[in-house]
Design a protein around this motif. Structure first.
Motif, PDB file in Angstrom:
ATOM      1  N   LEU A  73       0.809  -1.212   0.000  1.00 54.17           N
ATOM      2  CA  LEU A  73       0.000   0.000   0.000  1.00 54.17           C
ATOM      3  C   LEU A  73       0.845   1.267   0.000  1.00 54.17           C
ATOM      4  CD1 LEU A  73      -2.977  -0.945   2.336  1.00 54.17           C
ATOM      5  CD2 LEU A  73      -3.088  -0.291  -0.071  1.00 54.17           C
ATOM      6  N   PHE A  74       2.038   1.221   0.571  1.00 52.47           N
ATOM      7  CA  PHE A  74       2.897   2.397   0.518  1.00 52.47           C
ATOM      8  C   PHE A  74       3.237   2.769  -0.928  1.00 52.47           C
ATOM      9  CE2 PHE A  74       4.013   1.363   4.997  1.00 52.47           C
ATOM     10  CZ  PHE A  74       3.749   2.611   5.553  1.00 52.47           C
ATOM     11  N   GLY A  75       3.442   1.748  -1.766  1.00 52.29           N
ATOM     12  CA  GLY A  75       3.722   2.023  -3.169  1.00 52.29           C
ATOM     13  C   GLY A  75       2.467   2.371  -3.952  1.00 52.29           C
ATOM     14  N   LEU A  76       1.378   1.665  -3.678  1.00 55.44           N
ATOM     15  CA  LEU A  76       0.140   1.923  -4.410  1.00 55.44           C
ATOM     16  C   LEU A  76      -0.427   3.297  -4.120  1.00 55.44           C
ATOM     17  CD1 LEU A  76      -1.713  -1.524  -4.059  1.00 55.44           C
ATOM     18  CD2 LEU A  76      -0.455  -0.658  -6.029  1.00 55.44           C
ATOM     19  N   GLN A  93      -2.801   8.660   3.576  1.00 58.21           N
ATOM     20  CA  GLN A  93      -3.654   7.513   3.289  1.00 58.21           C
ATOM     21  C   GLN A  93      -2.987   6.213   3.740  1.00 58.21           C
ATOM     22  OE1 GLN A  93      -6.750   7.368   2.117  1.00 58.21           O
ATOM     23  NE2 GLN A  93      -6.914   9.597   1.955  1.00 58.21           N
ATOM     24  N   ALA A  94      -1.684   6.090   3.498  1.00 55.74           N
ATOM     25  CA  ALA A  94      -0.985   4.870   3.907  1.00 55.74           C
ATOM     26  C   ALA A  94      -0.981   4.718   5.417  1.00 55.74           C
ATOM     27  CB  ALA A  94       0.447   4.898   3.367  1.00 55.74           C
ATOM     28  N   ALA A  95      -0.869   5.809   6.151  1.00 55.45           N
ATOM     29  CA  ALA A  95      -0.862   5.749   7.608  1.00 55.45           C
ATOM     30  C   ALA A  95      -2.172   5.214   8.168  1.00 55.45           C
ATOM     31  CB  ALA A  95      -0.596   7.145   8.188  1.00 55.45           C
ATOM     32  N   ILE A  96      -3.233   5.269   7.361  1.00 53.54           N
ATOM     33  CA  ILE A  96      -4.533   4.748   7.789  1.00 53.54           C
ATOM     34  C   ILE A  96      -4.713   3.310   7.318  1.00 53.54           C
ATOM     35  CG2 ILE A  96      -7.027   5.013   7.551  1.00 53.54           C
ATOM     36  CD1 ILE A  96      -6.537   8.024   7.177  1.00 53.54           C
ATOM     37  N   SER A 134      -5.656  -4.221   0.047  1.00 52.60           N
ATOM     38  CA  SER A 134      -4.767  -3.443  -0.818  1.00 52.60           C
ATOM     39  C   SER A 134      -5.470  -3.037  -2.103  1.00 52.60           C
ATOM     40  CB  SER A 134      -3.521  -4.263  -1.168  1.00 52.60           C
ATOM     41  OG  SER A 134      -2.597  -4.283  -0.128  1.00 52.60           O
ATOM     42  N   MET A 135      -6.141  -4.006  -2.721  1.00 46.90           N
ATOM     43  CA  MET A 135      -6.789  -3.727  -4.001  1.00 46.90           C
ATOM     44  C   MET A 135      -7.938  -2.725  -3.846  1.00 46.90           C
ATOM     45  SD  MET A 135      -4.996  -5.557  -6.054  1.00 46.90           S
ATOM     46  CE  MET A 135      -3.636  -5.124  -4.941  1.00 46.90           C
ATOM     47  N   LEU A 136      -8.729  -2.909  -2.796  1.00 49.71           N
ATOM     48  CA  LEU A 136      -9.876  -2.026  -2.603  1.00 49.71           C
ATOM     49  C   LEU A 136      -9.426  -0.621  -2.233  1.00 49.71           C
ATOM     50  CD1 LEU A 136     -12.373  -4.398  -0.741  1.00 49.71           C
ATOM     51  CD2 LEU A 136     -11.930  -4.129  -3.184  1.00 49.71           C
ATOM     52  N   ALA A 137      -8.420  -0.524  -1.384  1.00 47.67           N
ATOM     53  CA  ALA A 137      -7.915   0.794  -1.006  1.00 47.67           C
ATOM     54  C   ALA A 137      -7.333   1.521  -2.210  1.00 47.67           C
ATOM     55  CB  ALA A 137      -6.852   0.651   0.091  1.00 47.67           C
ATOM     56  N   TYR A 138      -6.609   0.773  -3.049  1.00 49.57           N
ATOM     57  CA  TYR A 138      -6.041   1.382  -4.246  1.00 49.57           C
ATOM     58  C   TYR A 138      -7.162   1.850  -5.182  1.00 49.57           C
ATOM     59  CZ  TYR A 138      -3.731   1.784  -8.774  1.00 49.57           C
ATOM     60  OH  TYR A 138      -3.286   2.231  -9.988  1.00 49.57           O
ATOM     61  N   GLY A 139      -8.167   1.012  -5.353  1.00 53.68           N
ATOM     62  CA  GLY A 139      -9.266   1.387  -6.240  1.00 53.68           C
ATOM     63  C   GLY A 139     -10.009   2.606  -5.756  1.00 53.68           C
TER      64      GLY A 139
END
Length: 846
Positions: free
Chosen positions: A541-544, A552-555, A677-682
């Motif tokens: 998630l840090f990269g995405l 956002q990554a901190a959450i 990961s996928m849902l957060a990125y989307g």
């Protein structure tokens, strides 16, 4: 003078038959002007009647009857139903407007070649209304023929006719026909095609009219009449076609609709088997039904009620006088016939006064043409006669009348063979449903397949166009496994990517690899990520979420690791050291999830160390390594830019929505964590302000895997609801229609639905509700039979489509080439280079 006219009628050479062909003075948008009169021409829209409910059909039929009886009462009208082949070359020109990314020219060229192979005819419905009579003496024929006049018609007269045409057009536009004025180019084409001219069509002048020499060049062809056909010659004197005009001298007393009463709509259903040459038979070519493409020319006039009552009363009186005369001469049989006629006319007059019955005179003609041979023309004629014979309607070749009948079909002409007509009520003419048929899809956009209903044509659909329309942005493909849903989704993904959209796909089944292969083949940016050690850290998630900063990554990272951590550590408060490690890693710069785990492993707290060790071991698995493992090499991440980005996650074990979190096993925890990961990125990518102008498509095949979880259902609901505002479209396919109905947020935002075969009654009823079709035995049989050929084999890609206008029709998804079909193969045989059965076969439509 009267005696001469009567003698001419007796000999079959009345004034109408002996009249000169129409001499055209001018063409303009919606107007065709001859020396004798002016006509307003309108292009009529088709209604989607194939799957329309009985109630809706009855209501639309009544609307058309009212339009005929009120709007067109007293006007002389000419209805034309004509066919043109789909101009595949025009799709090549459209490509520059539709697509921007990759080698889209190759993509368009493959589709153009396929369209040439299919040769789909397109139906045009045109209606002419005579709006003015003209004094031919005011027309200078010499100047008009030489093209030396200014326009051939004064600007004042043209403006007056244009105003009349537009006033009438506004009334017809409110009808189910949704009439629009025919363009000057359309009228030029219609005038020229009757003489099969291949010359370029002229363009209107500054006044918007086509006149003079430009108009004269449209009518330079020749037609040679024979007893049963007309031989049409082109400008070089070569035979361009053989044409025969058929008459319809008798109809049954009553016709049922839907059924035999739809005698004009069924034109599209007439097919014939062409004669094969000896060489073709030696090649073992299978004889197949080809469309006749029979056309219609119907001149009609709705009789005003006062005049109609007068005619009925005269017929009643004539029958009464003949009955009385016959009685005096003891001709009992004739007396009975006249008595019946007298009674029928009396009853008709009563209905006209009390039930608002309106009469219409019409002269229906069927036009059959062939550019192959005279024998081929006659084979088509036999097919037309046989078709209508099955409906109880006589169709005959107009023997020794071909010249007059052919002229009668020309725009701007008149009824010439008046004795081959009928008087019926307007319900009988409206019951022909000449404007009915099949229609579905967008007016513009990529071509994805073709119609399989009662009218043919290409189907267009742009899966990402909802936000630009200000409409819902979700599309669903629903049906059994192996019916072409995923292949259809991949074709939509490719169209979207060529149009400049960023396509993000979650592949739970592991069979979307072909779409990235196809994308790369056409020069589209594309990448496939799968659950393996090779892709360790790709879903970090840090990269995405790098573009969104550390906030956002901190959450999301602590939430994700909190899902993956064993329950006993979470019960002891493992979320606290995880959050501390995330914050420390962010402050240190260049954060990564694997660095968070290393921070935990070397922390002072026993709980932190134990949590770090547990996460470290889980990160060594292929599933855990994808989102929290240390990257191996320089793997490309998912990128929010035009192209196709597929994440394959076969074998995920997501818990059901009613399973408590404490009861999840380790596989379920890891599956949900990866999905996080996928849902957060989307979600974050869809909501990024800097990407609002970028079209985005989230594709989720086998969406029932995702809807089984609370997190997955919430993600789909979010994307569906905010998609219009964020220019993000959702594309899903599923086998569980009943479960999809429970996702209210997604259902409310569905723009387009493609329904494939389902076999259980609950699923069939759920699909019928989504397709806005009546729930019942008839629709169940329809859904059961969709995608099945007559011999019982599977017809992949065949479905019922419901577009954003809520029009439903059957259609066939189509793959442009065999090479692309192999690339998109979703069967296990695809890896062996074979072509499995789960494909949309590029068959030529019969």
């Amino acid at each position: 003078m009267r005696a001469t006219k009567a003698l001419g009628n007796l000999l079959g050479v009345g004034s109408e038959r002996s009249a000169q062909p129409p001499r055209y003075v001018a063409l303009a948008d919606g107007l065709l002007v001859t020396e004798e009169h002016a006509e307003a021409w309108y292009l009529l829209d088709s209604s989607n009647t194939d799957l329309m409910s009985v109630e809706a059909r009855d209501a639309e039929h009544d609307e058309v009857c009212a339009t005929l009886a009120k709007t067109l009462s007293g006007y002389e009208c000419h209805l034309r139903i004509v066919w043109t082949p789909l101009q595949a070359q025009s799709y090549r020109a459209e490509g520059a407007e539709l697509f921007t990314t990759g080698r889209w020219q190759e993509w368009v060229e493959d589709r153009v070649e396929r369209l040439d192979q299919l040769a789909l005819p397109t139906r045009h419905l045109l209606l002419a209304v005579r709006i003015s009579e003209r004094n031919s003496q005011n027309t200078n024929r010499l100047h008009d023929a030489l093209g030396t006049g200014t326009t051939g018609i004064s600007k004042r007269e043209l403006a007056r006719l244009d105003a009349v045409m537009r006033r009438l057009g506004r009334r017809l536009e409110a009808s189910p026909w949704r009439a629009q004025e025919a363009t000057a180019e359309m009228l030029s084409w219609m005038v020229a095609r009757e003489q099969h001219r291949d010359a370029p069509l002229p363009s209107p002048n500054a006044s918007g009219a086509i006149t003079g020499a430009k108009l004269h060049q449209l009518t330079r062809g020749r037609a040679i009449p024979y007893s049963d056909h007309v031989q049409v010659l082109d400008g070089q004197g070569e035979t361009a076609a053989w044409v025969s005009v058929l008459t319809m001298p008798s109809f049954p007393e009553e016709l049922e609709s839907p059924g035999q009463g739809e005698w004009l709509r069924t034109l599209a259903e007439i097919t014939y088997v062409p004669d094969l040459s000896d060489e073709e038979e030696d090649d073992d070519l299978d004889a197949m039904d080809l469309p006749v493409n029979a056309e219609a020319s119907v001149r009609f006039k709705v009789i005003p009620k006062k005049a109609a009552l007068k005619q009925v009363e005269e017929a009643r009186k004539s029958a009464k006088e003949q009955r009385q005369s016959a009685a005096r001469h003891s001709a009992e049989d004739t007396s009975l016939d006249n008595e019946e006629t007298e009674g029928v006319m009396s009853e008709l007059a009563r209905q006209m006064r009390r039930q608002d019955v309106t009469l219409v005179t019409d002269h229906p003609r069927i036009v059959v043409a062939s550019d192959i041979s005279l024998e081929d023309l006659r084979a088509r004629i036999d097919a037309v006669a046989q078709h209508y014979g099955g409906l109880g309607i006589d169709v005959l070749v107009g023997e020794d009348e071909q010249r007059d009948l052919w002229l009668e079909t020309l725009p701007g002409d008149r009824v010439r063979v008046g004795d081959l007509g009928h008087i019926r009520d307007v319900a009988g003419l409206a019951g022909s449903w000449f404007w009915g048929g099949a229609r579905v899809g967008d007016d513009h956009g990529p071509i994805i397949g073709y119609l399989t209903g009662t009218t043919s044509g290409a189907v267009r659909a742009d899966v990402t166009a909802g936000s630009e329309r200000g409409d819902a942005t979700s599309t669903a493909l629903i049906g059994r496994s192996g019916r072409g849903k995923t292949t259809g989704a991949m074709l939509s993904m490719l169209d979207a990517a060529f149009a400049g959209a960023a396509v993000f796909a979650l592949d739970f089944k592991g069979d979307l690899g072909g779409v990235t292969v196809a994308a790369q083949h056409y020069g589209l940016p594309a990448h496939l990520v799968s659950i393996s050690e090779q892709y360790a850290g790709v879903a970090d998630l840090f990269g995405l979420l790098e573009a969104d900063g550390a906030e956002q990554a901190a959450i999301h990272v602590p939430a994700q690791l909190g899902i993956a951590v064993p329950p006993h550590l979470r019960a002891r408060g493992a979320e606290v050291p995880i959050q501390e490690a995330v914050n420390a890693t962010i402050r240190a710069g260049e954060p990564a999830t694997w660095k968070v785990i290393e921070y935990l492993r070397h922390a002072q707290s026993d709980l932190a160390k134990e949590t770090g060790e547990a996460l470290h071991e889980l990160a060594q698995t292929a599933l855990g390594g994808v989102f929290m493992g240390r990257p191996v090499g320089n793997q490309p991440l998912l990128r929010p830019e035009p192209g196709i980005w597929v994440v394959q996650m076969p074998g995920l074990s997501l818990p059901s929505a009613d399973t408590e979190r404490e009861d999840w096993n380790v596989l379920e925890r890891m599956s949900v964590a990866l999905m996080h990961s996928m849902l957060a990125y989307g979600i974050t990518t869809a909501g990024r302000p800097d990407l609002r102008g970028l079209r985005k498509l989230v594709a989720v095949p086998e969406v029932h895997v995702l809807t089984a979880t609370r997190e997955g259902a919430a993600f789909l609901d979010y994307i569906a609801r905010v998609g219009r505002a964020l220019s993000t479209s959702l594309l899903v396919d599923t086998q569980d229609c009943d479960a999809l109905l429970k996702l209210v947020g997604v259902i409310e935002q569905l723009s387009t639905i493609y329904g494939f075969q389902l076999t259980s009654e609950p699923q069939q009823d759920a699909l019928a509700a989504l397709l806005k079709l009546p729930v019942g035995p008839h629709t169940r049989r329809l859904i059961q039979s969709i995608g099945v050929t007559r011999d019982g084999s599977i017809r992949h890609g065949h479905c019922i489509a419901l577009d954003w206008r809520e029009r439903a029709a059957t259609m066939q998804w189509d793959i442009p080439s065999l090479g692309l079909m192999k690339m998109l193969d979703t069967t296990p045989r695809a890896q062996e280079g074979g072509t499995g059965p789960n494909l949309i076969k590029p068959e030529v439509r019969a």
